[in-house]
Design an enzyme around this catalytic site. Structure first.
Site, short mmCIF file in Angstrom:
data_model
loop_
_atom_site.label_atom_id
_atom_site.label_comp_id
_atom_site.label_asym_id
_atom_site.label_seq_id
_atom_site.Cartn_x
_atom_site.Cartn_y
_atom_site.Cartn_z
N ARG A 192 0.82 -1.21 0.00
CA ARG A 192 0.00 0.00 0.00
C ARG A 192 0.85 1.26 0.00
O ARG A 192 0.51 2.27 -0.63
CB ARG A 192 -0.92 -0.03 1.23
CG ARG A 192 -1.94 1.09 1.25
CD ARG A 192 -2.98 0.83 2.33
NE ARG A 192 -3.94 1.93 2.36
CZ ARG A 192 -4.20 2.64 3.45
NH1 ARG A 192 -3.59 2.37 4.58
NH2 ARG A 192 -5.10 3.61 3.41
N HIS B 167 0.41 4.41 -2.56
CA HIS B 167 0.16 5.78 -2.12
C HIS B 167 1.26 6.72 -2.58
O HIS B 167 1.04 7.90 -2.72
CB HIS B 167 0.02 5.83 -0.60
CG HIS B 167 -1.37 5.54 -0.14
ND1 HIS B 167 -2.16 6.45 0.52
CD2 HIS B 167 -2.13 4.42 -0.25
CE1 HIS B 167 -3.34 5.92 0.79
NE2 HIS B 167 -3.35 4.68 0.33
N GLY C 91 3.61 9.89 -8.22
CA GLY C 91 4.83 10.26 -8.91
C GLY C 91 5.89 9.19 -8.76
O GLY C 91 6.95 9.30 -9.36
N SER D 86 7.68 10.73 -2.16
CA SER D 86 7.19 11.92 -1.45
C SER D 86 6.38 11.53 -0.23
O SER D 86 6.36 12.27 0.78
CB SER D 86 6.36 12.80 -2.39
OG SER D 86 5.26 12.08 -2.92
N ASN E 271 -3.99 9.11 4.63
CA ASN E 271 -2.72 8.59 5.12
C ASN E 271 -2.59 8.62 6.64
O ASN E 271 -2.00 7.72 7.23
CB ASN E 271 -1.56 9.40 4.52
CG ASN E 271 -1.48 9.31 3.01
OD1 ASN E 271 -2.04 8.40 2.41
ND2 ASN E 271 -0.80 10.25 2.40
N HIS F 264 -6.73 -6.46 -2.96
CA HIS F 264 -7.55 -6.59 -1.77
C HIS F 264 -7.67 -8.03 -1.29
O HIS F 264 -8.44 -8.34 -0.40
CB HIS F 264 -8.93 -5.99 -2.01
CG HIS F 264 -8.93 -4.49 -2.05
ND1 HIS F 264 -10.07 -3.74 -2.05
CD2 HIS F 264 -7.90 -3.61 -2.08
CE1 HIS F 264 -9.74 -2.45 -2.09
NE2 HIS F 264 -8.43 -2.36 -2.11
N ASP G 145 -10.27 -9.73 2.51
CA ASP G 145 -10.53 -11.08 2.01
C ASP G 145 -10.67 -11.98 3.22
O ASP G 145 -9.68 -12.34 3.86
CB ASP G 145 -9.38 -11.53 1.11
CG ASP G 145 -9.40 -13.02 0.78
OD1 ASP G 145 -10.37 -13.70 1.15
OD2 ASP G 145 -8.43 -13.49 0.16
N ASP H 281 -3.69 -14.54 -3.21
CA ASP H 281 -4.29 -15.51 -4.12
C ASP H 281 -5.51 -14.90 -4.81
O ASP H 281 -5.68 -13.68 -4.79
CB ASP H 281 -4.66 -16.79 -3.35
CG ASP H 281 -5.59 -16.52 -2.17
OD1 ASP H 281 -6.20 -15.41 -2.13
OD2 ASP H 281 -5.71 -17.39 -1.30
#
Length: 313
Positions: A59, A63, A67, A71, A89, A188, A233, A241
Site C-alpha cells: 500500500r 500511495h 509520482g 514523497s 494517510n 484486496h 478477504d 491468491d
C-alpha cells in the site's frame, strides 16, 4: 490504525500520466549489485514477523505512486508539510520503519546510490511474493522528490463508495483499462479495512451475503468502533491468491467498490475468469504493477537520492 487497503482506489487516482522516462531492470547491477537481495531479505523478515506488513508495504508503494517519487515518506518539519497527515494517510499508512531499516542497510552497502522510491517499488513486489503471489521484474532508476503535496493527497483520492462506472472512468483517466483496474483491485486479497469504510454497505446494501454481514456486524456496530479492522478477504487474508474474486461471486466483497466489480456489470466476466484461474490473475496483476510503477517517476537530473527517506538531503 490502518485504513483500508483501498490501495488502488486510494492511490491510482493520485497518479500522473504515463512517462517516457527510461527505467531499467538492471539500474543497480554494477553500482549496487546486492541492493535487491538486501531489500528482499529485509522485507521477508518484516513479513515473517507480521503478515499484515506485506499489505502495508504494498500500500505504501501505491500511495507514493502519484509520482513514484517517495514523497509519501517525507516527515513534516517546521517549514515543510508532507503527505503523512493527509486524510487517507494519517493514522493509516504504516511500514515506514521497515523502509527506514531497508534504507539503512542499503546505504551501508552503497551510499547515495539506491533511491527510496525504488526501495518502495521493490519492497511492494517482494511483499506480494512473500505472501504467495507471483513475482515481476521491477523497473528501476527512480529518483526521490524534494517536495510533497498535501492538497493532492487530500483531494485526489476517491472514496470506497465509487460505482463501477466511477471506477472505470477514474482508472481510464490514468491510462488503465477496465481489465487492468479489476486486476489491480485484486490487491484486496490481502490487508484490512476500517469499519468506517464499509459500515454503510454493511447496514444499507442488499447485495451482501447475509451470514457474512451478520459476522461483520459484531466487529462493526452501526455506531462506534470506527477503527475496528476486518480483512478485505475473509477467506485467506494473509495469502496473495484469487480468493478475493471468489468472494465477490457470492456477494462477500467488503467494500462497496469491491462488490461493484461483480454486480451485473461489464466487469463480471473478468471477475469470473480470475476467480477460476489464479495464474491468469497473478500474471495480469504483475503486468499492471509494472505499468503502475512506470507512471511519472523522477529520473535523470530531477530529484535526488535521499540518504534518509524521511527528509531531503
Amino acid at each position: 490504525m490502518e485504513s483500508s487497503l483501498i490501495i488502488f482506489y486510494l492511490s491510482i487516482l493520485f497518479l500522473s500520466g504515463m512517462t517516457s522516462a527510461q527505467l531499467t531492470s538492471n539500474a543497480y547491477a554494477s553500482s549496487c549489485p546486492n541492493a535487491l537481495s538486501t531489500i528482499k531479505s529485509a522485507v521477508n523478515s518484516a513479513v515473517s514477523k507480521e503478515n499484515r506488513m506485506g499489505a502495508s508495504l504494498l500500500r505504501l508503494h501505491f500511495h507514493d505512486c502519484f509520482g513514484c517519487d517517495a514523497s509519501v515518506l517525507l516527515d513534516d518539519t517546521t517549514n515543510f508539510t508532507g503527505e503523512k497527515t493527509a486524510g487517507p494517510n494519517s493514522n493509516s499508512l504504516r511500514g515506514f520503519d521497515v523502509i527506514d531499516t531497508v534504507k539503512s542497510q542499503v546505504e551501508s552497502l552503497c551510499p547515495g546510490v539506491v533511491s527510496c522510491a525504488d526501495i518502495l517499488a521493490v519492497a511492494a513486489r517482494d511483499s506480494v511474493v512473500a505472501l504467495g503471489g507471483s513475482s515481476w521484474t521491477v523497473q528501476l532508476g527512480r529518483r526521490d522528490s524534494t517536495t510533497a503535496s498535501l492538497s493532492a493527497a487530500n483531494s485526489n483520492i476517491p472514496a470506497p463508495t465509487l460505482s463501477l462506472s466511477g471506477l472505470i472512468s477514474a482508472f481510464s483517466n490514468k491510462g488503465f483499462t477496465a481489465k487492468e483496474m479489476v486486476a489491480l483491485s485484486g490487491s484486496h486479497t490481502i490487508g484490512q479495512a476500517r469499519c468506517t469504510t464499509f459500515r454503510a454497505r454493511l447496514y444499507n446494501e442488499a447485495n451482501i451475503n447475509t451470514s457474512f454481514a451478520t459476522s461483520l456486524k459484531t466487529n462493526c456496530p452501526s455506531s462506534g468502533g470506527d477503527n475496528n479492522l476486518s480483512p478485505l478477504d475473509a477467506t485467506s487474508p494473509t495469502v496473495f491468491d484469487n480468493a478475493y474474486f471468489k468472494n465477490l461471486l457470492i456477494n462477500k466483497g467488503l467494500l462497496h467498490s469491491d462488490q461493484q466489480l461483480f454486480n451485473g456489470g461489464s466487469t463480471d466476466a473478468q471477475v469470473t475468469t480470475y476467480s477460476s484461474n489464479s495464474a491468469t490473475f497473478l500474471a495480469d496483476f504483475a503486468s499492471a504493477m509494472v505499468k503502475m510503477g512506470n507512471l511519472s517517476p523522477l529520473t535523470g537530473t530531477s530529484g535526488q537520492i535521499r540518504t534518509n527517506c524521511r527528509k531531503t538531503n
